[in-house]
Design an enzyme around this catalytic site. Structure first.
Site, PDB file in Angstrom:
ATOM      1  N   ASP A 180      18.422 -11.263  -0.498  1.00 52.02           N
ATOM      2  CA  ASP A 180      17.699 -10.064  -0.091  1.00 52.02           C
ATOM      3  C   ASP A 180      18.396  -9.334   1.041  1.00 52.02           C
ATOM      4  O   ASP A 180      18.035  -8.209   1.386  1.00 52.02           O
ATOM      5  CB  ASP A 180      16.246 -10.384   0.296  1.00 52.02           C
ATOM      6  CG  ASP A 180      16.141 -11.500   1.319  1.00 52.02           C
ATOM      7  OD1 ASP A 180      17.172 -11.977   1.804  1.00 52.02           O
ATOM      8  OD2 ASP A 180      14.999 -11.896   1.632  1.00 52.02           O
TER       9      ASP A 180
ATOM     10  N   TYR B 150       8.290  -7.589   5.826  1.00 53.63           N
ATOM     11  CA  TYR B 150       9.723  -7.804   5.647  1.00 53.63           C
ATOM     12  C   TYR B 150      10.322  -6.533   5.068  1.00 53.63           C
ATOM     13  O   TYR B 150       9.761  -5.936   4.136  1.00 53.63           O
ATOM     14  CB  TYR B 150       9.989  -8.966   4.687  1.00 53.63           C
ATOM     15  CG  TYR B 150       9.698 -10.332   5.258  1.00 53.63           C
ATOM     16  CD1 TYR B 150      10.442 -10.837   6.323  1.00 53.63           C
ATOM     17  CD2 TYR B 150       8.689 -11.131   4.720  1.00 53.63           C
ATOM     18  CE1 TYR B 150      10.175 -12.098   6.848  1.00 53.63           C
ATOM     19  CE2 TYR B 150       8.419 -12.394   5.240  1.00 53.63           C
ATOM     20  CZ  TYR B 150       9.162 -12.860   6.305  1.00 53.63           C
ATOM     21  OH  TYR B 150       8.898 -14.102   6.826  1.00 53.63           O
TER      22      TYR B 150
ATOM     23  N   ARG C 261       2.110 -13.729  -2.709  1.00 55.14           N
ATOM     24  CA  ARG C 261       1.677 -13.803  -1.325  1.00 55.14           C
ATOM     25  C   ARG C 261       0.877 -12.546  -0.957  1.00 55.14           C
ATOM     26  O   ARG C 261       0.904 -11.547  -1.672  1.00 55.14           O
ATOM     27  CB  ARG C 261       2.886 -13.936  -0.391  1.00 55.14           C
ATOM     28  CG  ARG C 261       3.596 -15.271  -0.460  1.00 55.14           C
ATOM     29  CD  ARG C 261       4.878 -15.276   0.349  1.00 55.14           C
ATOM     30  NE  ARG C 261       5.903 -14.426  -0.234  1.00 55.14           N
ATOM     31  CZ  ARG C 261       7.108 -14.229   0.299  1.00 55.14           C
ATOM     32  NH1 ARG C 261       7.423 -14.817   1.448  1.00 55.14           N
ATOM     33  NH2 ARG C 261       7.992 -13.458  -0.303  1.00 55.14           N
TER      34      ARG C 261
ATOM     35  N   LYS D  57       6.341  -8.142   1.399  1.00 53.75           N
ATOM     36  CA  LYS D  57       7.653  -7.650   0.995  1.00 53.75           C
ATOM     37  C   LYS D  57       7.761  -6.144   1.184  1.00 53.75           C
ATOM     38  O   LYS D  57       6.776  -5.438   1.352  1.00 53.75           O
ATOM     39  CB  LYS D  57       7.933  -8.017  -0.464  1.00 53.75           C
ATOM     40  CG  LYS D  57       8.092  -9.516  -0.699  1.00 53.75           C
ATOM     41  CD  LYS D  57       9.216 -10.125   0.142  1.00 53.75           C
ATOM     42  CE  LYS D  57      10.596  -9.657  -0.292  1.00 53.75           C
ATOM     43  NZ  LYS D  57      11.670 -10.287   0.514  1.00 53.75           N
TER      44      LYS D  57
ATOM     45  N   GLU E  53      11.675  -9.735   9.869  1.00 52.92           N
ATOM     46  CA  GLU E  53      12.900 -10.532   9.978  1.00 52.92           C
ATOM     47  C   GLU E  53      13.735 -10.209  11.206  1.00 52.92           C
ATOM     48  O   GLU E  53      14.678 -10.942  11.518  1.00 52.92           O
ATOM     49  CB  GLU E  53      13.746 -10.396   8.704  1.00 52.92           C
ATOM     50  CG  GLU E  53      14.465  -9.065   8.543  1.00 52.92           C
ATOM     51  CD  GLU E  53      13.613  -8.008   7.871  1.00 52.92           C
ATOM     52  OE1 GLU E  53      14.149  -6.918   7.561  1.00 52.92           O
ATOM     53  OE2 GLU E  53      12.410  -8.258   7.642  1.00 52.92           O
TER      54      GLU E  53
ATOM     55  N   HIS F 162      14.357  -5.901   5.270  1.00 48.61           N
ATOM     56  CA  HIS F 162      15.731  -6.201   4.828  1.00 48.61           C
ATOM     57  C   HIS F 162      16.466  -4.898   4.456  1.00 48.61           C
ATOM     58  O   HIS F 162      16.990  -4.750   3.356  1.00 48.61           O
ATOM     59  CB  HIS F 162      15.717  -7.178   3.646  1.00 48.61           C
ATOM     60  CG  HIS F 162      15.139  -8.515   3.983  1.00 48.61           C
ATOM     61  ND1 HIS F 162      15.765  -9.414   4.812  1.00 48.61           N
ATOM     62  CD2 HIS F 162      13.966  -9.103   3.620  1.00 48.61           C
ATOM     63  CE1 HIS F 162      15.024 -10.503   4.941  1.00 48.61           C
ATOM     64  NE2 HIS F 162      13.921 -10.331   4.233  1.00 48.61           N
TER      65      HIS F 162
END
Length: 361
Positions: A269, A93, A15, A74, A117, A95
């Site tokens: 994750d 993102y 991505r 990510k 997120e 996490h």
């Protein structure tokens, strides 16, 4: 504003943070976008596509990172840590509940780190997590069905069965977006499906969606212990925004599952909800423990990057544009975006992340 789009570095993460359409939208408003060479190739977007959209192609990660804002998919990996800059906006993102070293680096750097997120609407929905949750939920059954094949180490069960032979059983822990999408796929294949959740209102909604095609159960310890051992495919779909997922399935309970059964934990994750499951990668997606096949790829939507990049950009672009137009002042103008703020001014801002790392707060 100058906006950088580096190539993703996570294993087989194809991505890309901004699609050519998003780049055009930013450039048309006077912003400058710097895209690392071949950043979009894996998603089907060429350098020429970005040039035609108005981007500038830069040769290396440093040239993409050295901008006022960096838009990724990510979380940064250790080789990228030195590239994170003070007073820079990082939008991706993160996490962080499962990433202490990254949290420490973000605090040290002085970056303004906003996590997709944890962006949250007034109705408590998570608009930037939802599109990837939909994809991951659907993929969880697709991958689960694949690894149930005998050649992949599974039991050799066809989830849909055939006339005269019982279909496979899918147990889904969590009835949110991931669990719902997983159930849609499993039902479509003809599997027997059970969803466990602690939210009775959610279970009532799922009944209107699935009727009698899915068995809807209140999640508690006896119920989990009664359903998990009979699962051919167990899907972990438990998310607590900003926090580590609770452990619902113990090592002892996994040992009671039949040999060749498959576990897919979509929330890996964020720590995952199954004790025996740890993160894997697209290169080596599974391992066997207690005779059970474990799948723990934390970036599942990276397997379908053409679809996933566009779905993600459909949701992230309005927020990217606000940040480009207003900088960090956008956080004051948009309460939902402000809830995405995880780290700023050398400190953890998000309450849930502070709870996970009280010694860093």
């Amino acid at each position: 504003m100058e906006i950088g789009v580096p190539k993703e570095t996570k294993d087989q993460e194809f991505r890309v943070g901004l699609s050519p359409n998003s780049v055009r939208g930013l450039c048309d408003r006077g912003h400058t976008v710097f895209v690392e060479t071949d950043a979009g190739i894996g998603a089907g977007f060429t350098n020429e596509d970005y040039l035609q959209a108005g981007a500038k192609i830069v040769p290396d990660p440093k040239a993409a990172w050295n901008r006022e804002m960096v838009v990724k998919v990510k979380e940064p990996l250790p080789p990228e840590y030195p590239l994170i800059q003070k007073e820079q906006i990082l939008f991706t993102y993160l996490h962080l509940a499962a990433a202490r070293s990254l949290t420490e680096r973000l605090i040290e750097s002085g970056v303004t780190a906003i996590a997709y997120e944890t962006v949250e609407l007034p109705n408590h929905s998570l608009p930037l997590l939802t599109p990837m949750s939909i994809i991951a939920g659907r993929l969880s059954v697709q991958f689960g069905a694949r690894f149930l094949e005998r050649q992949q180490g599974g039991r050799g069960v066809l989830l849909g069965g055939v006339p005269g032979v019982q279909p496979g059983r899918v147990v889904i822990l969590g009835g949110g977006v991931v669990g719902t999408e997983a159930a849609k796929m499993a039902v479509g294949l003809g599997a027997q499906v059970q969803i466990l959740d602690i939210n009775l209102e959610r279970l009532a909604y799922l009944e209107t969606l699935f009727g009698s095609r899915v068995e809807l159960l209140y999640s508690n310890t006896p119920q989990v212990e009664g359903t998990v051992p009979n699962a051919d495919l167990l899907i972990g779909a438990v998310l607590v925004p900003g926090r580590k997922a609770p452990t619902l399935v113990s090592r002892d309970l996994v040992a009671k599952m039949r040999s060749g059964s498959v576990i897919v934990d979509v929330a890996v994750d964020q720590g995952g909800c199954i004790e025996t499951l740890h993160p894997t990668s697209h290169t080596k997606p599974t391992y066997v423990e207690a005779g059970v096949v474990h799948y723990g790829v934390p970036n599942m939507p990276g397997a379908v990057p053409w679809t996933a990049t566009q779905a993600l950009n459909n949701s992230t672009f309005p927020y990217v544009l606000k940040l480009a137009e207003h900088g960090i002042a956008a956080l004051e103008k948009d309460e939902s975006l402000a809830k995405g703020l995880n780290v700023q001014n050398h400190a953890i801002v998000h309450p849930a992340v502070r709870e996970v790392f009280p010694d860093l707060a």
